[in-house]
Design an enzyme around this catalytic site. Structure first.
Site, PDB file in Angstrom:
ATOM      1  N   GLY A  13       1.334  -1.271  -0.280  1.00 29.94           N
ATOM      2  CA  GLY A  13       0.114  -0.070   0.385  1.00 29.94           C
ATOM      3  C   GLY A  13       1.608   1.129   0.263  1.00 29.94           C
ATOM      4  O   GLY A  13       2.188   1.412  -0.556  1.00 29.94           O
ATOM      5  N   ILE A  41      -5.650  -9.070  -2.100  1.00 26.75           N
ATOM      6  CA  ILE A  41      -5.887  -8.348  -0.697  1.00 26.75           C
ATOM      7  C   ILE A  41      -6.489  -6.897  -1.223  1.00 26.75           C
ATOM      8  O   ILE A  41      -6.785  -6.612  -0.116  1.00 26.75           O
ATOM      9  CB  ILE A  41      -4.932  -9.004   0.466  1.00 26.75           C
ATOM     10  N   LYS A  77      -3.280  21.691  -0.910  1.00 31.36           N
ATOM     11  CA  LYS A  77      -3.978  21.994   0.504  1.00 31.36           C
ATOM     12  C   LYS A  77      -3.021  22.981   1.316  1.00 31.36           C
ATOM     13  O   LYS A  77      -2.485  23.048   2.401  1.00 31.36           O
ATOM     14  CB  LYS A  77      -3.791  21.065   1.412  1.00 31.36           C
TER      15      LYS A  77
HETATM   16  P1  FAD Z   1      -2.666  -0.745   3.774  1.00 33.14           P
HETATM   17  O1  FAD Z   1      -3.388  -0.566   2.053  1.00 33.14           O
HETATM   18  O2  FAD Z   1      -3.656  -2.076   3.843  1.00 33.14           O
HETATM   19  O3  FAD Z   1      -1.582  -1.597   2.794  1.00 33.14           O
HETATM   20  C1  FAD Z   1      -1.785  -3.161   2.686  1.00 33.14           C
HETATM   21  C2  FAD Z   1      -0.228  -3.844   2.056  1.00 33.14           C
HETATM   22  O4  FAD Z   1      -0.202  -5.266   2.662  1.00 33.14           O
HETATM   23  C3  FAD Z   1      -1.894  -3.995   0.699  1.00 33.14           C
HETATM   24  O5  FAD Z   1      -0.686  -4.308   0.066  1.00 33.14           O
HETATM   25  C4  FAD Z   1      -1.931  -5.860   1.271  1.00 33.14           C
HETATM   26  O6  FAD Z   1      -2.087  -6.421  -0.195  1.00 33.14           O
HETATM   27  C5  FAD Z   1      -0.705  -6.199   1.883  1.00 33.14           C
HETATM   28  N1  FAD Z   1      -0.645  -7.281   2.605  1.00 33.14           N
HETATM   29  C6  FAD Z   1      -1.608  -7.707   3.580  1.00 33.14           C
HETATM   30  N2  FAD Z   1      -1.658  -9.070   3.606  1.00 33.14           N
HETATM   31  C7  FAD Z   1      -0.702  -9.818   2.833  1.00 33.14           C
HETATM   32  C8  FAD Z   1      -0.442 -10.680   3.021  1.00 33.14           C
HETATM   33  N3  FAD Z   1      -0.934 -12.020   3.735  1.00 33.14           N
HETATM   34  N4  FAD Z   1       0.504 -11.122   2.081  1.00 33.14           N
HETATM   35  C9  FAD Z   1       0.826 -10.197   0.793  1.00 33.14           C
HETATM   36  N5  FAD Z   1      -0.030  -9.401   0.870  1.00 33.14           N
HETATM   37  C10 FAD Z   1      -0.536  -8.917   2.277  1.00 33.14           C
HETATM   38  N6  FAD Z   1      -3.669   8.787   5.869  1.00 33.14           N
HETATM   39  C11 FAD Z   1      -3.489   9.973   5.329  1.00 33.14           C
HETATM   40  O7  FAD Z   1      -2.228  10.095   5.321  1.00 33.14           O
HETATM   41  N7  FAD Z   1      -4.245  10.419   4.816  1.00 33.14           N
HETATM   42  C12 FAD Z   1      -5.607  10.298   4.775  1.00 33.14           C
HETATM   43  O8  FAD Z   1      -6.634  11.567   4.067  1.00 33.14           O
HETATM   44  C13 FAD Z   1      -6.135   9.037   4.980  1.00 33.14           C
HETATM   45  N8  FAD Z   1      -7.090   8.872   4.774  1.00 33.14           N
HETATM   46  C14 FAD Z   1      -7.864   7.748   5.576  1.00 33.14           C
HETATM   47  C15 FAD Z   1      -8.719   7.500   6.054  1.00 33.14           C
HETATM   48  C16 FAD Z   1      -9.650   6.266   6.095  1.00 33.14           C
HETATM   49  C17 FAD Z   1     -10.535   6.089   6.556  1.00 33.14           C
HETATM   50  C18 FAD Z   1      -8.689   5.360   6.856  1.00 33.14           C
HETATM   51  C19 FAD Z   1      -8.971   3.904   7.433  1.00 33.14           C
HETATM   52  C20 FAD Z   1      -7.212   5.691   6.461  1.00 33.14           C
HETATM   53  C21 FAD Z   1      -7.025   6.369   6.204  1.00 33.14           C
HETATM   54  N9  FAD Z   1      -5.513   7.408   5.967  1.00 33.14           N
HETATM   55  C22 FAD Z   1      -5.077   8.694   6.103  1.00 33.14           C
HETATM   56  C23 FAD Z   1      -4.351   6.546   6.581  1.00 33.14           C
HETATM   57  C24 FAD Z   1      -3.691   6.111   4.847  1.00 33.14           C
HETATM   58  O9  FAD Z   1      -4.936   5.336   3.803  1.00 33.14           O
HETATM   59  C25 FAD Z   1      -2.379   4.650   5.292  1.00 33.14           C
HETATM   60  O10 FAD Z   1      -1.891   5.090   6.361  1.00 33.14           O
HETATM   61  C26 FAD Z   1      -2.044   4.524   4.109  1.00 33.14           C
HETATM   62  O11 FAD Z   1      -2.341   4.381   2.786  1.00 33.14           O
HETATM   63  C27 FAD Z   1      -1.486   3.248   4.788  1.00 33.14           C
HETATM   64  O12 FAD Z   1      -2.029   1.553   4.505  1.00 33.14           O
HETATM   65  P2  FAD Z   1      -0.799   0.835   4.296  1.00 33.14           P
HETATM   66  O13 FAD Z   1      -0.051   0.375   3.679  1.00 33.14           O
HETATM   67  O14 FAD Z   1      -0.123   0.710   5.682  1.00 33.14           O
HETATM   68  O15 FAD Z   1      -1.891  -0.579   4.564  1.00 33.14           O
END
Ligand code: FAD
Length: 498
Positions: A13, A41, A77
């Site tokens: 992500g 996922i 922004k």
């Molecule tokens: P995710 O996007 O969930 O990515 C997880 C990754 O792990 C994916 O690629 C998935 O495929 C992989 N994965 C998981 N399990 C496995 C597995 N078993 N095998 C292989 N791959 C796996 N942040 C801001 O700064 N500004 C905002 O305006 C903002 N708005 C938001 C609104 C909401 C409602 C939410 C929930 C969050 C918001 N955020 C915001 C936070 C932001 O979306 C996240 O911090 C950012 O997207 C990072 O997410 P991540 O990459 O940690 O997780």
């Protein structure tokens, strides 16, 4: 020295690809960097509003702003407009930048309070260039000349989270990061040390590394699934635990700010991008059902909906230890605070900078993890207090959520800060933190936290002609805002996605 030879990033992500880009940029090809992600996922896919330090992250990667904004359908922004937070009908702005420029050793807001006490009705926001630009929908980058009023604001971006991850993926892959598509099935740990040695994908491929970055999102595949880092739940202060997201068509004009509107059981975000407007309702499931959240959000959009409502669930809090053994959690795997002040992407960035500042070798001296976890806890808790302030400092009594929030005692750390402000408008801080005095001031004044007085030095400094200085600042602030191009014109001339 036993340098780290290989790194596996679990998850692709925003966190995973930010980690891949930052590590590839810092380590070059001397270290093998792999990333595994699963299209099945998927990602959270929201996360569209940012805060000014993101410019430093892009600069560190050598990314050109116009290219980045164009590639992510981005907009600019200047801050966040808060609607109906302190009371129904109330509006205020949390600007990036200062309220005017200090013209005396006593900060401007004390002089403003003194003048207000003498009957001057001017809102504090008339001294904020970011707000005056927001009111007139203007944008132009700030001046680096500190003598100019045009240097008193800052800015960040809104962007499409999916396009951002794709942009960073191209960047990282061009610098040697190897992407593996697939689902992690099992995690293998060393029988003696508990260190993670490898992950095995469901199709049988084994990926081994020295260092693992857990970017697997809320599930915390390695840090929690394998290493049981623990989680601190902050729901008692920040009761929202769900969100419904739903993009819609843009409505003119293209506003250079995020809007957050307090609703009956939480709040709604509005984030304008070049090609659409992002919307979401962050709410407490104890106060509103998912169906009602979806229905209410759909009825409160600026334009035609572009997708069905997308539900998301979370528990606000942080991982007790973000770095355990040879696993460092970054992004949602490290915890989550609602996007009220757009802090999650920033926390990814600061986590990565901290990791690079404490980068281990294969000995993994526990001193490094301890320091990482100490500073991380401090950073998260100070942001948490700032978010709680928005919920706690409310005069709303129209729904159960707001009555509950006003009645819930804040953490001691926040109560002390509020007591200082209520006494004589002093802005005290426990130490280094993300949100500086100006941010706290905006929320205090915006949400009716009224000080009983102001800095006693004001009385001693009768020779300062604050009235004239404030009037001058107001005038130049307004003139500077009006002289700028509109936000839309600036984008069209410099970084339209086409
Ligand atoms: P995710 O996007 O969930 O990515 C997880 C990754 O792990 C994916 O690629 C998935 O495929 C992989 N994965 C998981 N399990 C496995 C597995 N078993 N095998 C292989 N791959 C796996 N942040 C801001 O700064 N500004 C905002 O305006 C903002 N708005 C938001 C609104 C909401 C409602 C939410 C929930 C969050 C918001 N955020 C915001 C936070 C932001 O979306 C996240 O911090 C950012 O997207 C990072 O997410 P991540 O990459 O940690 O997780």
């Amino acid at each position: 020295m036993n340098p780290i030879r290989s790194i596996l990033i679990a998850g692709g992500g925003s966190a995973g690809w930010m980690a891949a880009a930052a590590l590839a940029s810092a380590l070059g090809t001397s270290t093998q960097i792999m990333l595994v992600e699963s299209e099945e996922i998927g990602t959270v896919g929201v996360g569209e509003a940012t805060i000014p330090p993101i410019k430093l992250f892009n600069a560190m990667l050598g990314i050109a702003e116009a290219d980045f904004v164009r590639a992510t359908q981005g907009t600019f922004k200047l801050g966040i407009e808060f609607v109906d937070w302190g009371s129904l009908g109330n509006r205020y702005f949390h600007p990036f930048g200062s309220f005017g420029a200090d013209f005396d050793r006593v900060p401007l807001h004390h002089w403003w309070l003194r003048e207000r006490g003498r009957g001057d009705p001017t809102p504090l926001w008339d001294y904020s260039l970011a707000w005056r630009m927001a009111v007139h929908n203007r944008f132009s980058p700030p001046s680096s000349d500190r003598r100019m009023v045009q240097s008193t604001f800052d800015y960040a971006y809104h962007f499409d989270a999916g396009l951002y991850a794709a942009y960073l993926r191209r960047y990282a892959e061009a610098r040697g990061v190897a992407r593996h598509e697939g689902k992690v099935g099992t995690v293998t740990q060393n029988g003696e040390t508990g260190f993670v040695e490898s992950v095995t994908l469901e199709d049988g491929r084994v990926l081994s590394a020295d260092l693992f970055i857990d970017c697997s999102g809320f599930r915390g595949l390695l840090v929690e699934g394998a290493l049981k880092a623990g989680y601190q739940d902050w729901t008692r202060w920040l009761p929202c635990d769900r969100a419904m997201a739903m993009p819609c068509e843009n409505a003119a004009p293209l506003t250079p700010f995020t809007r957050s509107t307090a609703r009956e059981a939480g709040w709604q975000w509005r984030i304008p991008l070049q090609h659409r407007t992002g919307n979401g309702y962050v709410y407490s499931s104890a106060h509103l059902s998912d169906d009602d959240a979806a229905r209410l959000l759909a009825s409160r959009l600026d334009g035609k909906a572009l997708a069905d409502p997308r539900p998301l669930r979370f528990t606000t809090g942080r991982r007790t230890r973000a770095w355990v053994k040879n696993v460092v959690a970054i992004g949602l795997a490290a915890g989550f605070m609602e996007p009220l002040e757009s802090t999650s992407i920033h926390l990814i960035q600061s986590g990565l900078m901290r990791l690079l500042g404490l980068f281990p070798d294969r000995a993994f001296d526990p001193l490094l993890a301890d320091e990482f976890n100490r500073v991380t806890a401090q950073e998260w808790e100070r942001i948490r207090d700032f978010l709680i302030l928005h919920y706690h400092a409310t005069g709303r009594t129209d729904s159960a959520l707001w009555r509950d929030c006003a009645a819930t005692a804040p953490p001691d750390s926040l109560a002390t800060r509020m007591a200082h402000f209520r006494r004589d408008a002093r802005l005290v801080s426990p130490g280094e933190e993300l949100f500086l005095n100006v941010s706290w001031l905006a929320v205090y004044i915006g949400q009716h936290v009224e000080p009983a007085g102001w800095d006693p030095l004001v009385h001693a400094r009768g020779h300062v002609d604050a009235k004239a200085r404030l009037a001058g600042l107001r005038r130049v602030t307004e003139e500077a805002a009006r002289a700028m191009p509109t936000h839309e014109a600036f984008i069209a001339a410099n970084c339209a996605a086409g």
